[in-house]
Write an enzyme that holds these catalytic residues in place. Structure first.
Site, short mmCIF file in Angstrom:
data_model
loop_
_atom_site.label_atom_id
_atom_site.label_comp_id
_atom_site.label_asym_id
_atom_site.label_seq_id
_atom_site.Cartn_x
_atom_site.Cartn_y
_atom_site.Cartn_z
N ARG A 107 0.83 -1.21 0.00
CA ARG A 107 0.00 0.00 0.00
C ARG A 107 0.86 1.26 0.00
O ARG A 107 0.55 2.24 -0.67
CB ARG A 107 -0.92 0.02 1.22
CG ARG A 107 -1.92 -1.11 1.29
CD ARG A 107 -2.85 -0.94 2.48
NE ARG A 107 -3.75 0.17 2.27
CZ ARG A 107 -4.96 0.06 1.71
NH1 ARG A 107 -5.40 -1.12 1.30
NH2 ARG A 107 -5.72 1.12 1.55
N TYR A 215 0.06 -13.29 -0.64
CA TYR A 215 0.60 -12.99 -1.97
C TYR A 215 1.90 -12.19 -1.82
O TYR A 215 2.13 -11.52 -0.82
CB TYR A 215 -0.41 -12.23 -2.84
CG TYR A 215 -1.01 -10.98 -2.24
CD1 TYR A 215 -0.33 -9.76 -2.26
CD2 TYR A 215 -2.28 -11.02 -1.67
CE1 TYR A 215 -0.90 -8.61 -1.73
CE2 TYR A 215 -2.86 -9.87 -1.14
CZ TYR A 215 -2.16 -8.67 -1.16
OH TYR A 215 -2.73 -7.54 -0.64
N ASP A 295 -13.87 5.62 0.57
CA ASP A 295 -14.49 5.04 1.76
C ASP A 295 -15.45 5.99 2.46
O ASP A 295 -16.34 5.55 3.18
CB ASP A 295 -13.42 4.60 2.76
CG ASP A 295 -12.77 3.27 2.37
OD1 ASP A 295 -13.25 2.63 1.43
OD2 ASP A 295 -11.78 2.88 3.03
#
Length: 394
Positions: A107, A215, A295
């Protein structure tokens, strides 16, 4: 009181993408962030083709690709038995169908790419340490008050201020809703974990009331893990405490999982937990010259890995509508939410349902049907992904 033409509250991925998209469309964009630095908390993030197309149009896809990993496959395994359930092939057929690959990355790396592009753009202004304490709707303008006593007056305010958005309070008195699930996140060196599949595959282990996602990120140097489970201890009266979803419950939740999953869960740093929240979809995001994005507008559970992707889509749509209506805020905001609300509400609702499918109890009708459907599909059957990943008609 300083006048700002277009003001964005929130310097996360959605806010930064919006600033860049507006600037690329020719508008002056001003982004304020309450933290001392522009940073992202957490480790991995998944970017599907719908988000990568936008990043490509903003000129940052090459920079993203340099720090990302393109998984060969998404492999679903049963968390308890370890049995293979289904695979999604992310290879050539996937890329041809959707125009972009599937990518996973840190991120912080994604935010750094967007931040760098914004810093280099002459039409973007970035400010840190700007804690918003109040937002006012003045019909033809908005006023934002900061903790240091300063205020900005703006022609257009975009609230990209996250799950607990202050801006959203002008439109709704709703509150974030939890389904009693908690996540633990972390990344470790690739060399420290043994895998049942190729190291450039993404794995999702699903089981009753829990799942584990794994991952590679950061060019394959790190391995990202997210463990999610339903807390049996949760009650509404302790929701805002740390009395539920703790490390002991994490261990208990995965105690009956297969050895690979149990071993992976033991490797988490359990000093921080993330309760999972979403909200009911709104039928309106706009009040006067104020609108919502990301969001703040449509928080969603993570089961479709679309939270950031939908915020990036929002950014592109808002910039496109402002261009289409020659900077007319009222027309652009109306067109923006008319396009985005149906799309994001659907993603919110499907994400909820997808979580229920993943977490169905063993031996139930839902789990039996899930395993049957998963087992029958081929790795290159993308039928059920088209609604989400294919370009929209807009």
């Amino acid at each position: 009181m300083q006048h700002i033409p277009l003001l964005i509250i929130g310097g996360g991925i959605g806010g930064m993408a919006t600033g860049l998209a507006l600037a690329e469309a020719g508008f002056e964009a001003h982004v304020v962030e309450q933290a001392a630095e522009f940073t992202e908390i957490g480790a991995g993030i998944q970017l599907a083709p719908n988000a990568l197309r936008v990043l490509d149009s903003l000129g940052v896809l090459d920079a993203v690709s340099e720090v990302a990993v393109r998984p060969r496959n998404l492999v679903f395994l049963h968390a308890d038995t370890g049995h293979h359930l289904t695979t999604i092939d992310f290879g050539a057929a996937f890329r041809e169908r959707y125009g972009q690959p599937y990518s996973v990355l840190h991120r912080g790396d994604l935010l750094d790419v967007l931040l760098s592009a914004c810093r280099e753009h002459p039409k973007v202004t970035l400010e840190n340490n700007r804690q918003v304490v109040d937002v006012e709707d003045h019909a033809n303008a908005a006023v934002v008050h900061f903790a240091d006593g300063e205020s900005y007056r703006t022609d257009a305010l975009i609230g990209a201020d996250g799950l607990r958005s202050r801006t959203r309070r002008l439109l709704s008195d709703d509150r974030p809703a939890t389904d009693a699930y908690v996540a633990y996140r972390g990344a470790l060196p690739m060399s420290e974990i043994a895998l049942p599949v190729e190291e450039d595959d993404e794995i999702i282990w699903i089981g009753p009331n829990r799942h584990l996602v794994q991952y590679p990120i950061r060019r394959g140097e790190l391995y990202n893990q997210v463990a999610v489970f339903r807390s049996r201890r949760y009650t509404p009266d302790i929701e805002h405490t740390d009395e539920w979803g703790g490390p002991d419950e994490l261990e208990q939740a995965f105690a009956t999982s297969c050895e690979q999953v149990r071993a992976s869960v033991k490797m988490f740093n359990t000093s921080r937990r993330w309760p999972m929240y979403d909200r009911e979809p709104l039928d309106n995001w706009t009040r006067g010259r104020i609108t919502l994005l990301g969001d703040a507008a449509h928080p969603m559970f993570q089961y479709l890995a679309q939270g950031a992707c939908q915020a990036i889509e929002d950014a592109e749509c808002l910039a496109r509508q402002l261009t289409k209506y020659s900077g007319d805020i009222d027309e652009a905001f109306a067109a923006y939410q008319a396009e985005r609300i149906p799309r994001t509400a659907l993603v919110q609702r499907v994400a909820r349902g997808w979580g229920q499918v993943w977490h169905a109890e063993n031996g139930t009708t839902i789990s039996a049907l899930r395993d049957r459907v998963f087992g029958r599909r081929s790795a290159d059957d993308y039928t059920d992904l088209d609604w989400l990943y294919r370009p929209s008609a807009a």
